[in-house]
Design a protein around this motif. Structure first.
Motif, PDB file in Angstrom:
ATOM      1  N   TYR A  62      -1.166  12.006   5.170  1.00  0.00           N
ATOM      2  CA  TYR A  62      -0.372  11.158   4.401  1.00  0.00           C
ATOM      3  C   TYR A  62       0.938  11.949   4.363  1.00  0.00           C
ATOM      4  CZ  TYR A  62      -1.818  14.452   0.675  1.00  0.00           C
ATOM      5  OH  TYR A  62      -2.111  15.618   0.005  1.00  0.00           O
ATOM      6  N   ILE A  63       2.022  11.183   4.172  1.00  0.00           N
ATOM      7  CA  ILE A  63       3.405  11.879   4.018  1.00  0.00           C
ATOM      8  C   ILE A  63       3.603  12.300   2.586  1.00  0.00           C
ATOM      9  CG2 ILE A  63       5.879  11.592   4.322  1.00  0.00           C
ATOM     10  CD1 ILE A  63       5.295   9.425   6.379  1.00  0.00           C
ATOM     11  N   HIS A  64       3.868  13.676   2.470  1.00  0.00           N
ATOM     12  CA  HIS A  64       4.132  14.148   1.057  1.00  0.00           C
ATOM     13  C   HIS A  64       5.652  13.735   0.822  1.00  0.00           C
ATOM     14  CE1 HIS A  64       1.012  17.226   0.740  1.00  0.00           C
ATOM     15  NE2 HIS A  64       1.084  16.931   2.389  1.00  0.00           N
ATOM     16  N   PHE A  65       5.750  13.184  -0.532  1.00  0.00           N
ATOM     17  CA  PHE A  65       6.908  13.061  -1.313  1.00  0.00           C
ATOM     18  C   PHE A  65       6.940  13.877  -2.689  1.00  0.00           C
ATOM     19  CE2 PHE A  65       6.947   9.363   1.594  1.00  0.00           C
ATOM     20  CZ  PHE A  65       8.292   9.241   1.936  1.00  0.00           C
ATOM     21  N   SER A  66       8.011  13.704  -3.318  1.00  0.00           N
ATOM     22  CA  SER A  66       8.283  14.322  -4.615  1.00  0.00           C
ATOM     23  C   SER A  66       9.188  13.269  -5.382  1.00  0.00           C
ATOM     24  CB  SER A  66       9.043  16.058  -4.635  1.00  0.00           C
ATOM     25  OG  SER A  66       8.315  16.762  -3.663  1.00  0.00           O
ATOM     26  N   TYR A  84       0.512   6.940   2.604  1.00  0.00           N
ATOM     27  CA  TYR A  84      -0.732   6.730   3.580  1.00  0.00           C
ATOM     28  C   TYR A  84      -0.260   5.572   4.598  1.00  0.00           C
ATOM     29  CZ  TYR A  84      -3.826   9.442   0.847  1.00  0.00           C
ATOM     30  OH  TYR A  84      -4.220  10.429  -0.066  1.00  0.00           O
ATOM     31  N   ALA A  85       0.908   5.924   5.210  1.00  0.00           N
ATOM     32  CA  ALA A  85       1.756   5.064   6.380  1.00  0.00           C
ATOM     33  C   ALA A  85       2.873   5.525   7.012  1.00  0.00           C
ATOM     34  CB  ALA A  85       1.748   3.444   5.794  1.00  0.00           C
ATOM     35  N   PRO A  86       3.107   5.261   7.995  1.00  0.00           N
ATOM     36  CA  PRO A  86       4.620   5.823   8.622  1.00  0.00           C
ATOM     37  C   PRO A  86       5.652   5.200   7.588  1.00  0.00           C
ATOM     38  CG  PRO A  86       3.099   4.652  10.334  1.00  0.00           C
ATOM     39  CD  PRO A  86       2.621   4.576   9.172  1.00  0.00           C
TER      40      PRO A  86
END
Length: 115
Positions: A37-41, A88-90
Motif C-alpha cells: 500500500y502507499i503510505h500517507f500521513s 491500497y491502489a495506485p
C-alpha cells in the motif's frame, strides 16, 4: 480520525514523482511496494514522518491529496498505535491536489509548504 474532509500527504523523492507524472499515476515508492500500500500521513503526522524516514534527504516532493476521493484508503494503526492513511491502489494524477518541493532548511530540517 476519519477521511472526512481531510487532506493527506505523501513525501516522495522528486525523480520518482516525476516518473509517476509521466505515466499518469504513482504506484508507490519501494517501501510502499514492499508493504502492499502507499503510505500517507495526516497533517499532524507528516513532519514526524519526514524526520523519521527522510532525515537529511533533499530533492523531495510533498504531495497533497483529498482523502475523500480515495475509495481504497484505509486508516490503520501504525507508529505508536496512531491511525495512518494507507492507499491500497495506485494514486492517479487526477487525485492529486498539489505537489510542492520539500527542501531542507539551513537547520537540516525539511521546510514544509504548510500552515
Amino acid at each position: 480520525m476519519t477521511a472526512s474532509h481531510c487532506i493527506i500527504y505523501k513525501i516522495c523523492p522528486r525523480p520518482l514523482w516525476e516518473a509517476a507524472q509521466a505515466i499518469g499515476q504513482f504506484e508507490g515508492a519501494p517501501v510502499d511496494l514492499a508493504d502492499g500500500y502507499i503510505h500517507f500521513s495526516a497533517i499532524e503526522q507528516v513532519r514526524e514522518t519526514a524526520a523519521r524516514h527522510f532525515a537529511g534527504q533533499d530533492d523531495l516532493v510533498l504531495v497533497a491529496v483529498d482523502a475523500t476521493t480515495l475509495p481504497r484508503l484505509k486508516w490503520e494503526p501504525s507508529r505508536g498505535g496512531a491511525l495512518f492513511p494507507h492507499l491500497y491502489a495506485p494514486l492517479t494524477m487526477s487525485e492529486v491536489l498539489w505537489a510542492k518541493p520539500l527542501p531542507l532548511g539551513p537547520d537540516g530540517h525539511h521546510q514544509f509548504p504548510l500552515p
